[in-house]
Design a protein around this motif. Structure first.
Motif, PDB file in Angstrom:
ATOM      1  N   PHE A  76      67.517 -64.095   4.039  1.00 15.63           N
ATOM      2  CA  PHE A  76      67.907 -62.858   3.373  1.00 15.63           C
ATOM      3  C   PHE A  76      67.992 -63.067   1.859  1.00 15.63           C
ATOM      4  N   LYS A  77      67.558 -62.079   1.125  1.00 13.42           N
ATOM      5  CA  LYS A  77      67.758 -62.039  -0.314  1.00 13.42           C
ATOM      6  C   LYS A  77      68.271 -60.648  -0.673  1.00 13.42           C
ATOM      7  N   GLU A  78      69.417 -60.603  -1.374  1.00 10.11           N
ATOM      8  CA  GLU A  78      69.954 -59.304  -1.798  1.00 10.11           C
ATOM      9  C   GLU A  78      69.262 -58.908  -3.093  1.00 10.11           C
ATOM     10  N   GLN A  79      68.028 -58.476  -2.927  1.00 10.81           N
ATOM     11  CA  GLN A  79      67.186 -58.062  -4.042  1.00 10.81           C
ATOM     12  C   GLN A  79      66.390 -56.828  -3.626  1.00 10.81           C
ATOM     13  N   LYS A  80      65.876 -56.151  -4.620  1.00  8.90           N
ATOM     14  CA  LYS A  80      65.074 -54.953  -4.382  1.00  8.90           C
ATOM     15  C   LYS A  80      63.629 -55.236  -4.735  1.00  8.90           C
ATOM     16  N   ALA A  81      62.716 -54.819  -3.872  1.00 15.37           N
ATOM     17  CA  ALA A  81      61.289 -54.970  -4.160  1.00 15.37           C
ATOM     18  C   ALA A  81      60.890 -53.990  -5.250  1.00 15.37           C
ATOM     19  N   SER A  82      60.348 -54.514  -6.331  1.00 10.23           N
ATOM     20  CA  SER A  82      59.934 -53.664  -7.453  1.00 10.23           C
ATOM     21  C   SER A  82      58.463 -53.278  -7.371  1.00 10.23           C
ATOM     22  N   THR A  83      57.616 -54.239  -6.959  1.00 13.68           N
ATOM     23  CA  THR A  83      56.181 -53.963  -6.807  1.00 13.68           C
ATOM     24  C   THR A  83      55.691 -54.580  -5.511  1.00 13.68           C
TER      25      THR A  83
END
Length: 303
Positions: A76-83
């Motif tokens: 898991f990574k608490e990140q948002k996909a930007s592209t």
């Protein structure tokens, strides 16, 4: 440095978690990108899910689902996909923390977020307990109750009319004072639904989660036993898919009914971003179904 995976799941809500658990059990190297800011974060109690007769919160499902997925190796990574881009059958994802990730398959499970206007105090406190969003999930909870529907224009009026199936004591508050067409106004009148068009200052709450009514900006109060919310204009998080060339219909992702794969090869989608069913059980089923077919594809790509 780019990190490579068999599958990256964009969205760690119910559909994404269920897909991740299945893919982890297949022993595929799987990553879930989760901004931790989805619809399931808001709901304090889902009451229509098999095996949970007293209900279960979205947060409980998310936390236990994450533990279950991690036990079978899901990262898991608490990140948002930007592209999200595709080149030579490999997908590259850039996150909002400038990580570069590569994967052979993608599952988009980014969901839908309800429009809840800023400025109404306590609006989120009762959601899933004594205030609700989905009539199919929770219409049962307002049976024969004094109900206040808080919304905007046609969306709110439509919700009030729908909920007439469960209770005849309904007040619809048109918070944004948007105009209703004559036909809708007549329907409200015929069903005995009181229509008030003026802005709300706050939701009156007892003991942190019990809805008791609303306080208007002009100081007037109206008391009730249960609340429903319907402002319309919910945001479908399909922007990444659209930029990749995924087919959309009314902003929702179009998928193969059997496999959940999109028109872009090796890209799948599941949950509310597809069907907007607002049902946890359907999101779970879609997540498993997508994962099964992702597994089949990954097996076919093996040398």
């Amino acid at each position: 440095m780019e990190k490579s995976y068999d599958c990256i799941i964009i969205g760690g809500g119910i559909a994404g978690l269920q897909a991740g658990i299945q893919l982890g059990r297949y022993k595929h190297k799987t990553l879930i990108l989760d901004s931790n800011n989805g619809r399931s974060n808001l709901c304090k109690n889902y009451r229509n899910i098999l095996g949970w007769p007293e209900g279960v919160s979205g947060e409980t499902l998310r936390q236990s689902g994450k533990k279950q997925a991690e036990r079978v190796g899901v990262i898991f990574k608490e990140q948002k996909a930007s592209t999200l881009n595709k080149s030579d059958n490999i997908f590259t994802i850039t996150t909002d923390q400038q990580e570069f990730l590569q994967t052979r398959t993608v599952l988009i499970a980014t969901g839908v977020m309800d429009r809840l206007p800023a400025g109404i105090e306590n609006l989120k406190k009762c959601l899933g307990e004594t205030m609700f969003i989905c009539p199919d999930c929770d219409g049962y909870e307002v049976e024969d109750k004094k109900l206040i529907v808080i919304g905007s224009g046609q969306a709110g009026a439509g919700m009030a009319i729908t909920l007439n199936y469960w209770t005849k004591d309904i007040t619809y508050i048109n918070h944004e004072q948007k105009e209703l067409d004559e036909s809708t106004l007549q329907d409200l009148k015929d069903l005995g639904i009181l229509h008030i068009s003026k802005p709300i200052l706050e939701i009156i709450v007892k003991d942190e989660s019990i809805f008791e009514g609303v306080l208007f900006k002009d100081g007037q109060k109206i008391m009730g036993e249960r609340g429903f919310v319907a402002f319309g204009g919910n945001r479908v998080h399909s922007e990444l898919a659209e930029k990749l060339g995924v087919q959309l219909e009314k902003k929702h992702i179009v998928v193969n009914a059997r496999t959940k794969e999109t028109n872009i090869e090796n890209v799948w989608a599941a949950g509310d971003v597809v069907a907007h069913s607002e049902q946890v059980a359907i999101a779970m089923g879609d997540g498993v179904q997508a994962a099964i077919w992702i597994h089949k594809r990954l097996r076919s790509l093996e040398p």
